[in-house]
Each structure stands twice: as structure tokens, then as C-alpha cells.
Write an enzyme that holds these catalytic residues in place. Sequence first.
Site, mmCIF file in Angstrom:
data_model
loop_
_atom_site.group_PDB
_atom_site.id
_atom_site.type_symbol
_atom_site.label_atom_id
_atom_site.label_comp_id
_atom_site.label_asym_id
_atom_site.label_seq_id
_atom_site.Cartn_x
_atom_site.Cartn_y
_atom_site.Cartn_z
ATOM 1 N N GLU A 43 -12.379 -18.201 4.893
ATOM 2 C CA GLU A 43 -12.505 -19.451 4.131
ATOM 3 C C GLU A 43 -11.676 -20.547 4.789
ATOM 4 O O GLU A 43 -10.491 -20.634 4.570
ATOM 5 C CB GLU A 43 -12.063 -19.238 2.684
ATOM 6 N N TYR A 44 -12.354 -21.396 5.605
ATOM 7 C CA TYR A 44 -13.733 -21.370 6.076
ATOM 8 C C TYR A 44 -13.734 -21.738 7.550
ATOM 9 O O TYR A 44 -12.840 -22.477 7.974
ATOM 10 C CB TYR A 44 -14.590 -22.410 5.322
ATOM 11 N N TRP A 74 0.795 -1.219 0.000
ATOM 12 C CA TRP A 74 0.000 0.000 0.000
ATOM 13 C C TRP A 74 0.830 1.273 0.000
ATOM 14 O O TRP A 74 0.391 2.282 -0.515
ATOM 15 C CB TRP A 74 -0.935 0.013 1.211
ATOM 16 N N ASN A 128 -6.200 -17.207 0.360
ATOM 17 C CA ASN A 128 -4.799 -17.263 0.781
ATOM 18 C C ASN A 128 -4.597 -16.974 2.259
ATOM 19 O O ASN A 128 -3.586 -17.350 2.837
ATOM 20 C CB ASN A 128 -3.947 -16.290 -0.046
ATOM 21 N N GLY A 130 -9.888 -11.138 4.167
ATOM 22 C CA GLY A 130 -9.785 -12.602 4.129
ATOM 23 C C GLY A 130 -9.398 -13.105 2.763
ATOM 24 O O GLY A 130 -8.421 -12.665 2.175
ATOM 25 N N GLY A 131 -10.178 -14.055 2.247
ATOM 26 C CA GLY A 131 -9.863 -14.691 0.978
ATOM 27 C C GLY A 131 -9.134 -16.003 1.187
ATOM 28 O O GLY A 131 -8.685 -16.324 2.295
ATOM 29 N N TYR A 176 -19.565 -21.217 -7.032
ATOM 30 C CA TYR A 176 -18.584 -21.559 -8.070
ATOM 31 C C TYR A 176 -17.449 -22.340 -7.420
ATOM 32 O O TYR A 176 -17.486 -22.586 -6.210
ATOM 33 C CB TYR A 176 -18.068 -20.301 -8.778
ATOM 34 N N ASP A 177 -16.477 -22.742 -8.255
ATOM 35 C CA ASP A 177 -15.363 -23.595 -7.802
ATOM 36 C C ASP A 177 -15.856 -24.957 -7.297
ATOM 37 O O ASP A 177 -15.254 -25.563 -6.416
ATOM 38 C CB ASP A 177 -14.511 -22.902 -6.717
#
Length: 384
Positions: free
Chosen positions: A144-145, A73, A104, A101-102, A209-210
Amino acid sequence: MSKLLAILAFASAFMVLSASAGNVVCYFASWTIYRPDNGKFTALDTDPNLCTHILYAFVGLREDGSVSVLDDWEMTGLEELAHLMSLKEKNPNVKILLSMGGWNEGSQKYSQVAANPGLRQAMVTSVLSFIDQYGFDGFDLDWEYPCQRGGVDEDKVNFVTLLGELKSALNAKGMILSAAVSGGIASCKLSYDIAKVAENLDMINVMAYDFHGAFEPFVGHYAPLYASHLDQTDEQKTLNVAAGIQYWLDEGAPPSKINLGLGSYGRGFALADPTNTSLYAATYGGSEAGPYTRAMGVIGYNEVCELYSDWDYFWDDEQQVPHIVKGNQWLGFDDPKSIQLKVEFANSKNLGGVMVWSLDTDDFRGICGNGPYPILNAIKNTLH
Ligand SMILES: *[C@@H]1O[C@H](CO)[C@@H](O)[C@H](O)[C@H]1NC(C)=O
């Protein structure tokens, strides 16, 4: 007369507040600014009139509960954030949310913070001050998750507590809380008490999805709308958009809070036998990386329509989604036609709207001949 007007004004204000239909929640993935050539996507490439909400992905979480900045940043990140906020000049109604999050980030830190009242409080305080500092309109949590990937069984309860504390603090300041949640039924059973999760969120973005990808050794579409007759196990029959959304509804999530997650990308395979392109045919790994998304087994719609328009195109009448094939490469994805059908499905279930992962892999430059943002425009033209 003035009393009547007051009542009418109250009634229409109430209708605006209660009518949550029509959400188009768009993820901006900050790392896409580093992609080459036509793949490079910056905040200023966003069309803020095609989204009702733009989610900045992602910030992370530290073990002490504070927000961590994942991107670089100091260099470009702050400038991108300013660009993102400047989109409000073009559409004053667009809401810009901070997403944490996400994939990774994994689960472990979230599990530890959610389990501890002091750390939860530290997280709420840090999130709110970050939001204040940069001018966001709300917060989105992409853990996740819960109970998976380094989490523990208690996450199921603690996730609800964490959401409740975040929501109270945000709503008190007139801001909203959303979360990205799994659309896979087996994963949902592990992670969520759905009715309570729904109570403690303003919007539920179901990642429909996924369902399939190079993490399996056979061909499968990443986001079929419906099941295929080739699905064999009970689980395979539920790995599709319709079954995942129906599960959230059946478990007690109000349809108006659910946004159906759509992909502007796809997933692909290297076929073991190029003459067998059938679902569940053997593969030996992911498809070759595309020049923009640069990851094996993943492809952007922009790459498909700009670079692979001469591949053989197939439409699956059961699953209601397309794939393309060339040599030993098999790519399943969404295009404006399948997106339209999915949005019609969302309409038929009276959902609050849709979520899109992500802005940068739509044909945002309009290179493929149907104008800029064909996927987001298909959504806009179809969503009630
Ligand atoms: C393709 O692969 C599937 C899954 O292994 C198999 O059932 C099918 O018979 C194969 N088709 C051909 C034409 O070899």
C-alpha cells in the site's frame, strides 16, 4: 462408455477449475488476540465454513527481500498459526494464505525490492520457504501502494514484474497469488497498470472501502455503495464501491478474478455542530475509540451492535449504507443489510466473490441476537 465417463470427468474437473465464483476471502488480523473482553479474537474463533480463503495478516518485508515476522511470534504467534492451520480439520477445503504488507508497512521497502532483480529473487525464495515451513496454501501481497507513500514512479512497472515472478513460483507448486488493491480511482491511476496486474494475479481483492474517514475534515461514509447527490467534485462522485469496481472492470480486469472488498467495520467523526449530521458537514476529528478496536475514528460492527444499539440509526437511500448518531458522534459502517446489497452488486457483475476485512469485527460471538457472524452469514446467504 468409459471414454464418455472420462470426458465427463474431465469436463467437470475443468468446470471446477474455471468456475471461480463464490470466493469468500477473510482476513485474520493477528493483533486482535490482544483485545480485551468480548473483543478478543483468536484464530480458533474463526468459523472456517464461512470462508473459502483465510488470509493471515500480516508479515513484513526486510530490505534484503526476506520475510519478517511482525508479531511477537516466539510467544503467542506460532501457537496462533498452529490454531489457524487446525481449522483445516473442520473444513479441509479452506485455503490459508500468508499475507504480507498492510498500511503500517508503507511502500519504501517494497519499492526497493521490486526494482532489483536479485532482491525480487530473494523475496520469492523467502516467501516460498516460509510458506513451506508453516503449511500455507498461497500468498497475498498488500503493498500500500506502488508509486505512493515512499514509492517511486517505476513501481508501476516493477509491481507487475514482482507479481509475475511470485505467481510463476507459486503456481508451479499448485498455490495461488492474490493482492489487495485500492478501490479509489485516483489512487489506482497512480499505482496500477490494471490489465497487467490482473494477468499476474489469481485473485484481485479490491479494497472498496476507506473512501472517507477522519483524514478529511467533514462527514463521509467510509464505503458507500453508490454516489450521493451531495457529492460535488468529480472525484467525490467516484468515491464509492460501484464506481471503484467498475473502474477495475473497464480497465480490463476479468470479473472472475475480482473479489469485492467489504468491511465489517466503519469510520466515524466528532461533529463540529451536533445538529448538522449531513454528509459533508464539518467535523473536528475522528469519533471516540471503541473499547475493543481502541482507535479514534474507527469502529467495529461488533461494537456498534453490542454497545451502541440505542443510538439513532439512519439509512441513506442513495448510498445504500447505514450510519448512527449520538450527540456529536457520527459513525458510518456496514451491517448485514448493506452487506447483502453489496454482495448482490458483486453477483450482478459476475465477480469471483468477496473479500472481508476482517473476521474480528463481525459479531463473531453472536452477542447481538442474530447468531454468530451475522455479516459473514449475510454474505454466505447472498453470494452466488
Ligand atoms: C450542514 O453542513 C453542510 C456542509 O457544510 C451545509 O451545506 C448545510 O447547509 C448544513 N446544514 C445545516 C442545517 O446547517
